[in-house]
Scaffold this motif. Structure first.
Motif, PDB file in Angstrom:
ATOM      1  N   ARG A  13      62.459  62.096 123.790  1.00  0.00           N
ATOM      2  CA  ARG A  13      63.290  62.165 124.998  1.00  0.00           C
ATOM      3  C   ARG A  13      64.151  60.897 125.127  1.00  0.00           C
ATOM      4  NH1 ARG A  13      61.139  66.094 128.535  1.00  0.00           N
ATOM      5  NH2 ARG A  13      60.540  67.813 127.160  1.00  0.00           N
ATOM      6  N   GLU A  16      67.043  61.046 122.662  1.00  0.00           N
ATOM      7  CA  GLU A  16      68.090  61.951 123.135  1.00  0.00           C
ATOM      8  C   GLU A  16      68.936  61.274 124.210  1.00  0.00           C
ATOM      9  OE1 GLU A  16      66.715  65.739 124.413  1.00  0.00           O
ATOM     10  OE2 GLU A  16      65.798  66.257 122.504  1.00  0.00           O
ATOM     11  N   ALA A  17      68.263  60.549 125.103  1.00  0.00           N
ATOM     12  CA  ALA A  17      68.994  59.833 126.156  1.00  0.00           C
ATOM     13  C   ALA A  17      69.918  58.781 125.551  1.00  0.00           C
ATOM     14  CB  ALA A  17      68.006  59.187 127.128  1.00  0.00           C
ATOM     15  N   LYS A  19      71.353  58.805 122.617  1.00  0.00           N
ATOM     16  CA  LYS A  19      72.508  59.475 122.022  1.00  0.00           C
ATOM     17  C   LYS A  19      73.497  59.909 123.103  1.00  0.00           C
ATOM     18  CE  LYS A  19      70.053  61.304 117.965  1.00  0.00           C
ATOM     19  NZ  LYS A  19      69.553  62.540 117.301  1.00  0.00           N
ATOM     20  N   ALA A  20      72.964  60.450 124.192  1.00  0.00           N
ATOM     21  CA  ALA A  20      73.832  60.914 125.278  1.00  0.00           C
ATOM     22  C   ALA A  20      74.574  59.761 125.933  1.00  0.00           C
ATOM     23  CB  ALA A  20      72.999  61.669 126.314  1.00  0.00           C
ATOM     24  N   HIS A 168      70.037  70.085 135.314  1.00  0.00           N
ATOM     25  CA  HIS A 168      70.466  70.438 133.959  1.00  0.00           C
ATOM     26  C   HIS A 168      71.408  71.636 133.998  1.00  0.00           C
ATOM     27  CE1 HIS A 168      67.077  68.310 131.502  1.00  0.00           C
ATOM     28  NE2 HIS A 168      68.030  67.489 131.892  1.00  0.00           N
ATOM     29  N   PRO A 177      76.683  65.441 129.203  1.00  0.00           N
ATOM     30  CA  PRO A 177      75.657  66.237 128.520  1.00  0.00           C
ATOM     31  C   PRO A 177      74.346  66.223 129.303  1.00  0.00           C
ATOM     32  CG  PRO A 177      75.941  64.125 127.416  1.00  0.00           C
ATOM     33  CD  PRO A 177      77.014  64.205 128.461  1.00  0.00           C
ATOM     34  N   LYS A 178      73.669  67.352 129.370  1.00  0.00           N
ATOM     35  CA  LYS A 178      72.413  67.406 130.129  1.00  0.00           C
ATOM     36  C   LYS A 178      71.343  66.496 129.522  1.00  0.00           C
ATOM     37  CE  LYS A 178      70.424  71.523 127.870  1.00  0.00           C
ATOM     38  NZ  LYS A 178      69.925  72.900 128.100  1.00  0.00           N
ATOM     39  N   GLU A 179      71.512  66.157 128.243  1.00  0.00           N
ATOM     40  CA  GLU A 179      70.559  65.249 127.593  1.00  0.00           C
ATOM     41  C   GLU A 179      70.601  63.844 128.187  1.00  0.00           C
ATOM     42  OE1 GLU A 179      71.354  68.673 125.104  1.00  0.00           O
ATOM     43  OE2 GLU A 179      72.716  67.161 125.939  1.00  0.00           O
ATOM     44  N   GLN A 182      66.767  62.856 131.285  1.00  0.00           N
ATOM     45  CA  GLN A 182      65.501  63.236 130.663  1.00  0.00           C
ATOM     46  C   GLN A 182      64.372  63.078 131.672  1.00  0.00           C
ATOM     47  OE1 GLN A 182      65.110  64.484 127.588  1.00  0.00           O
ATOM     48  NE2 GLN A 182      67.295  64.270 127.058  1.00  0.00           N
TER      49      GLN A 182
END
Length: 420
Positions: A13, A16-17, A19-20, A168, A177-179, A182
């Protein structure tokens, strides 16, 4: 009754955050604002989904015998969800805190230098029983260009998860992005502990809750921490205090919302004022059902008061209980506050400007008031739209932390081939 998920891959998680967060950096203020406004509309539209999840948490709280104050912090309603949404709209209207040129100059060699504000990156938010934090923290993070990893307490896990799922859905079709949002849907403390050491993925941790939670994060995290603090707030009624102002401020600070951190927990009162205005004070305490834990001098004056112990001076009651300390002078009042205060919010009520200036200069706290309630230590009340917490530390940010607290700076240099 709590929905428990203890198989969450916390590191995944956080990755991913991260990257977002790179996508958030390049978004325009218009794109971020449009996303926040859409989020607000979706939250209001899907309030029934959130309330159904909240009822599971409330049922769990009743089963476990949570206090009234705790249940109040946990409880949601259509009106409260509408307030969350309005908070997002207000945040959208605020000035974008990123890309601000703080200063610029040119060196003798014609190298141009700019100091500009930029997002922190990824915020790890660790908090307890307030589902509103899920929305407030997300709104502030996204507006300031940050991704966020949310880890709420187990008591509100259903509510928080439902709110994030709704958000989301709200982010779909927007540029964010929803990412970037988290949620760690786990009741396992090991999941929280993982966040403490993810320096490669998380740029800052913000704990918000009780003293034990904050202490655990501060003492165990290797990720930098923006420390928030508990609110053992004092109202000092000086000998020259106006009686109507004093009573009004005290009652508001204690009873408006007793379970919040900017509520007053201790009344420090000058002996001369108490002698002159005990009848008015006693009547106000009785009318507002305020229970007194007082020192021996307070017990001599206030009917029904119980003798305060050492813990009462330290206690954050989060209820309509209050500690009462009678002092001989301003110096004694300041000494008591310095001994037991948590550097959150302190107030003096007096018509003596010299006394007020001395109090405001010598008391060490994030917010200090003269003839006003401590309840104004709040991001919304101070025009921030919302707050991510109230910092009682002195580095980076102090007091209610709005958008500027979620940025750092970057130096940008433009040259024409200069070398050193």
């Amino acid at each position: 009754m709590t929905l428990i998920k203890n198989d969450v891959n916390v590191e995944a998680r956080a990755i991913e955050a991260k990257k977002a967060s790179k996508k958030l950096i390049i978004l325009s203020k218009e794109e971020k604002n449009q996303a926040l406004l859409h989020l607000a509309d979706v939250l209001e539209r899907e309030y029934e989904t959130i309330l159904a999840a909240n009822e599971k948490d409330l049922a769990n709280g009743r089963e476990k015998g949570f206090t009234d104050a705790f249940m109040d912090r946990l409880s949601l309603s259509k009106e409260r969800i509408a307030e969350f949404a309005q908070g997002l709209r207000e945040v959208a209207e605020l000035e974008d805190p990123t890309g601000q040129v703080i200063s610029d100059w040119t060196l003798e060699n014609d190298l141009q230098v700019q100091k500009v504000t930029v997002p922190l990156g990824v915020i790890g938010m660790i908090y307890e029983a307030r589902p509103n934090v899920t929305v407030d923290a997300t709104g502030l993070a996204l507006k300031s260009g940050n991704a966020i990893v949310l880890k709420g307490g187990s008591s509100a896990i259903n509510s928080n998860q439902a709110i994030v799922e709704v958000m989301h859905r709200g982010l779909e079709g927007t540029k964010i992005p929803k990412e970037a949002v988290q949620f760690i849907a786990s009741t396992d403390r090991a999941a929280t502990n993982e966040l403490f050491t993810m320096k490669e993925h998380i740029d800052v941790l913000i704990p918000r809750g009780g003293g034990k939670l904050i202490q655990a994060v501060v003492e165990n995290a290797t990720v930098p921490v923006l420390e928030t603090g508990v609110g053992n707030c004092h109202i000092y009624v000086d000998k020259d205090a106006d009686v109507e102002k004093a009573i009004s401020i005290l009652v508001n600070a204690k009873t408006d919302r007793p379970a919040v951190c900017n509520a007053a927990e201790t009344l420090v009162v000058h002996k001369d004022w108490l002698a002159a205005h005990s009848d008015e004070l006693i009547a106000a305490l009785k009318e507002n059902h305020i229970n007194v834990h007082g020192d021996e001098r307070a017990l001599e004056v206030i009917p029904g008061a119980v003798l305060a112990g050492e813990e009462d001076w330290k206690n954050e009651y989060l209820s309509t209980d209050i500690a009462v300390k009678v002092v001989d002078n301003l110096t004694d009042a300041i000494t008591h506050i310095e001994t037991y205060g948590t550097k959150h919010s302190e107030a003096i009520v007096t018509e003596n400007s010299e006394a007020a200036e001395k109090f405001m200069a010598l008391v060490d706290a994030a917010a200090i008031y003269h003839n006003a309630s401590t309840r104004f230590t709040d991001g919304g009340a101070l025009g921030f739209g919302a707050e991510i917490g109230i910092s009682t530390q002195k580095l980076h940010a102090r007091g209610p932390m709005g958008l500027p607290a979620l940025t750092t700076v970057k130096f940008l240099m433009k040259g024409t081939g200069q070398i050193r």
